[in-house]
Design a protein around this motif. Structure first.
Motif, PDB file in Angstrom:
ATOM      1  N   PRO A  83      49.683  36.329  39.655  1.00 56.44           N
ATOM      2  CA  PRO A  83      49.530  37.711  39.035  1.00 56.44           C
ATOM      3  C   PRO A  83      50.760  38.053  38.333  1.00 56.44           C
TER       4      PRO A  83
ATOM      5  N   LYS B  13      49.047  35.339  32.056  1.00 54.26           N
ATOM      6  CA  LYS B  13      47.943  34.674  31.540  1.00 54.26           C
ATOM      7  C   LYS B  13      47.077  35.587  30.674  1.00 54.26           C
TER       8      LYS B  13
ATOM      9  N   ASP C 136      38.542  36.757  35.386  1.00 59.27           N
ATOM     10  CA  ASP C 136      38.259  37.924  35.819  1.00 59.27           C
ATOM     11  C   ASP C 136      37.229  38.722  35.365  1.00 59.27           C
TER      12      ASP C 136
ATOM     13  N   ILE D 109      37.036  44.308  40.219  1.00 60.23           N
ATOM     14  CA  ILE D 109      37.696  43.521  41.228  1.00 60.23           C
ATOM     15  C   ILE D 109      38.014  44.080  42.319  1.00 60.23           C
TER      16      ILE D 109
ATOM     17  N   PHE E 154      36.401  43.197  46.246  1.00 59.07           N
ATOM     18  CA  PHE E 154      37.460  43.054  47.397  1.00 59.07           C
ATOM     19  C   PHE E 154      36.843  44.118  48.524  1.00 59.07           C
TER      20      PHE E 154
ATOM     21  N   PHE F   9      34.183  37.479  46.979  1.00 59.78           N
ATOM     22  CA  PHE F   9      35.043  37.370  45.535  1.00 59.78           C
ATOM     23  C   PHE F   9      35.377  35.856  45.161  1.00 59.78           C
ATOM     24  N   ARG F  10      35.801  34.901  46.137  1.00 57.37           N
ATOM     25  CA  ARG F  10      36.062  33.526  45.811  1.00 57.37           C
ATOM     26  C   ARG F  10      34.875  32.885  45.571  1.00 57.37           C
TER      27      ARG F  10
ATOM     28  N   GLU G 180      33.979  33.716  42.030  1.00 61.68           N
ATOM     29  CA  GLU G 180      35.027  33.191  41.091  1.00 61.68           C
ATOM     30  C   GLU G 180      34.708  31.626  40.792  1.00 61.68           C
TER      31      GLU G 180
ATOM     32  N   GLY H 257      42.106  33.943  37.190  1.00 54.38           N
ATOM     33  CA  GLY H 257      42.768  34.809  38.129  1.00 54.38           C
ATOM     34  C   GLY H 257      43.644  34.045  38.950  1.00 54.38           C
ATOM     35  N   GLY H 258      44.796  34.870  39.329  1.00 50.48           N
ATOM     36  CA  GLY H 258      45.736  34.064  39.901  1.00 50.48           C
ATOM     37  C   GLY H 258      45.698  33.236  41.136  1.00 50.48           C
ATOM     38  N   GLY H 259      44.395  33.239  41.947  1.00 49.18           N
ATOM     39  CA  GLY H 259      43.898  32.840  43.007  1.00 49.18           C
ATOM     40  C   GLY H 259      43.152  31.521  42.772  1.00 49.18           C
TER      41      GLY H 259
ATOM     42  N   ARG I  25      45.909  45.423  41.619  1.00 48.67           N
ATOM     43  CA  ARG I  25      45.494  44.338  42.244  1.00 48.67           C
ATOM     44  C   ARG I  25      45.450  44.395  43.469  1.00 48.67           C
ATOM     45  N   PRO I  26      44.290  44.386  44.167  1.00 48.92           N
ATOM     46  CA  PRO I  26      43.975  44.635  45.341  1.00 48.92           C
ATOM     47  C   PRO I  26      45.059  43.714  46.556  1.00 48.92           C
ATOM     48  N   LEU I  27      45.262  42.573  46.054  1.00 49.83           N
ATOM     49  CA  LEU I  27      46.275  41.787  46.893  1.00 49.83           C
ATOM     50  C   LEU I  27      47.589  42.158  46.868  1.00 49.83           C
TER      51      LEU I  27
ATOM     52  N   ARG J 278      51.421  29.555  47.637  1.00 53.19           N
ATOM     53  CA  ARG J 278      50.871  29.233  46.236  1.00 53.19           C
ATOM     54  C   ARG J 278      51.692  28.311  45.619  1.00 53.19           C
TER      55      ARG J 278
HETATM   56  C1  S3P Z   1      44.081  37.443  42.334  1.00 53.66           C
HETATM   57  C2  S3P Z   1      44.721  37.751  41.139  1.00 53.66           C
HETATM   58  C3  S3P Z   1      43.831  38.619  40.086  1.00 53.66           C
HETATM   59  C4  S3P Z   1      42.359  38.624  40.481  1.00 53.66           C
HETATM   60  C5  S3P Z   1      42.101  38.840  41.921  1.00 53.66           C
HETATM   61  C6  S3P Z   1      42.601  37.861  43.107  1.00 53.66           C
HETATM   62  C7  S3P Z   1      44.954  36.248  43.291  1.00 53.66           C
HETATM   63  O1  S3P Z   1      43.898  38.040  38.799  1.00 53.66           O
HETATM   64  O2  S3P Z   1      41.597  37.478  40.318  1.00 53.66           O
HETATM   65  O3  S3P Z   1      42.637  40.275  42.054  1.00 53.66           O
HETATM   66  O4  S3P Z   1      44.270  36.086  44.116  1.00 53.66           O
HETATM   67  O5  S3P Z   1      46.162  36.250  42.752  1.00 53.66           O
HETATM   68  P1  S3P Z   1      45.339  38.150  38.132  1.00 53.66           P
HETATM   69  O6  S3P Z   1      46.100  36.678  38.259  1.00 53.66           O
HETATM   70  O7  S3P Z   1      45.190  38.391  36.519  1.00 53.66           O
HETATM   71  O8  S3P Z   1      46.117  39.401  38.629  1.00 53.66           O
END
Ligand code: S3P
Length: 164
Positions: free
Chosen positions: A9, A13, A32, A42, A46, A54-55, A58, A76-78, A115-117, A133
């Motif tokens: 995040p 991107k 996303d 999002i 969560f 969510f995963r 995704e 998304g970052g994950g 961003r929830p995380l 990661r």
């Molecule tokens: C996440 C990143 C978010 C989004 C979600 C989970 C992550 O996207 O998919 O909140 O796990 O890193 P960005 O990378 O655009 O923030």
């Protein structure tokens, strides 16, 4: 062949994919964005359905996106947490890892909060996510671009030079 952008995040991107779309005249699919269109915000997913759901969503969205060709996929970052996602994205694309140091990520992420995380103590959480990661991004990547100190235009130029 698709150009797939992965990274933490705040790695840029979304911003890079928007500029890259203009430069290369290719369509952008934001995973996303597709999730929000089909399921809702999002942060709501969560909070109400949980990260596990969510995963799963995704992965469904990535499976759809990876059927496309010649587009830019902003993930998304994950996305790299699940090996199935990586394999789906590689089927029809090259993965470009937008690397940045934690300090840079925090600065960039502050511009687009929610961003929830990263909620409550983003510094500590970003550091933790990065540690968890870093190796996964490296392993998934076909190409890595160190973006610290680069402008969006410079990053796009580097990606263009990859001739994906
Ligand atoms: C996440 C990143 C978010 C989004 C979600 C989970 C992550 O996207 O998919 O909140 O796990 O890193 P960005 O990378 O655009 O923030």
């Amino acid at each position: 062949m698709n150009i797939v952008l992965v990274g933490m995040p705040g790695s840029g991107k979304s911003t890079v994919s928007a500029e890259l779309s203009k430069v290369l005249k290719r369509k952008v699919i934001d995973t996303d964005g597709e999730i929000v269109k089909n399921y809702g915000e999002i942060s709501w997913i969560f909070a109400e359905l949980g990260e596990k759901r969510f995963r799963a969503i995704e992965t469904e969205v990535i499976a759809e996106c990876s059927k496309l060709n010649g587009v830019i996929i902003s993930t998304g970052g994950g996305s790299i947490l699940c090996e199935e996602n990586v394999q789906l994205l590689k089927r029809n694309g090259k993965i470009v890892y937008l690397y940045a140091e934690v300090a840079t990520l925090l600065k960039r992420a502050a511009a687009t909060p929610n961003r929830p995380l990263l909620k409550d103590n983003p510094e500590e959480k970003m550091e933790k996510l990065f540690k968890e990661r870093a190796a996964l991004y490296e392993r998934a990547a076909d190409y890595k671009i160190i973006t610290d100190g680069l402008t969006v235009k410079q990053i796009c130029k580097r990606i263009k030079e990859l001739k994906i």
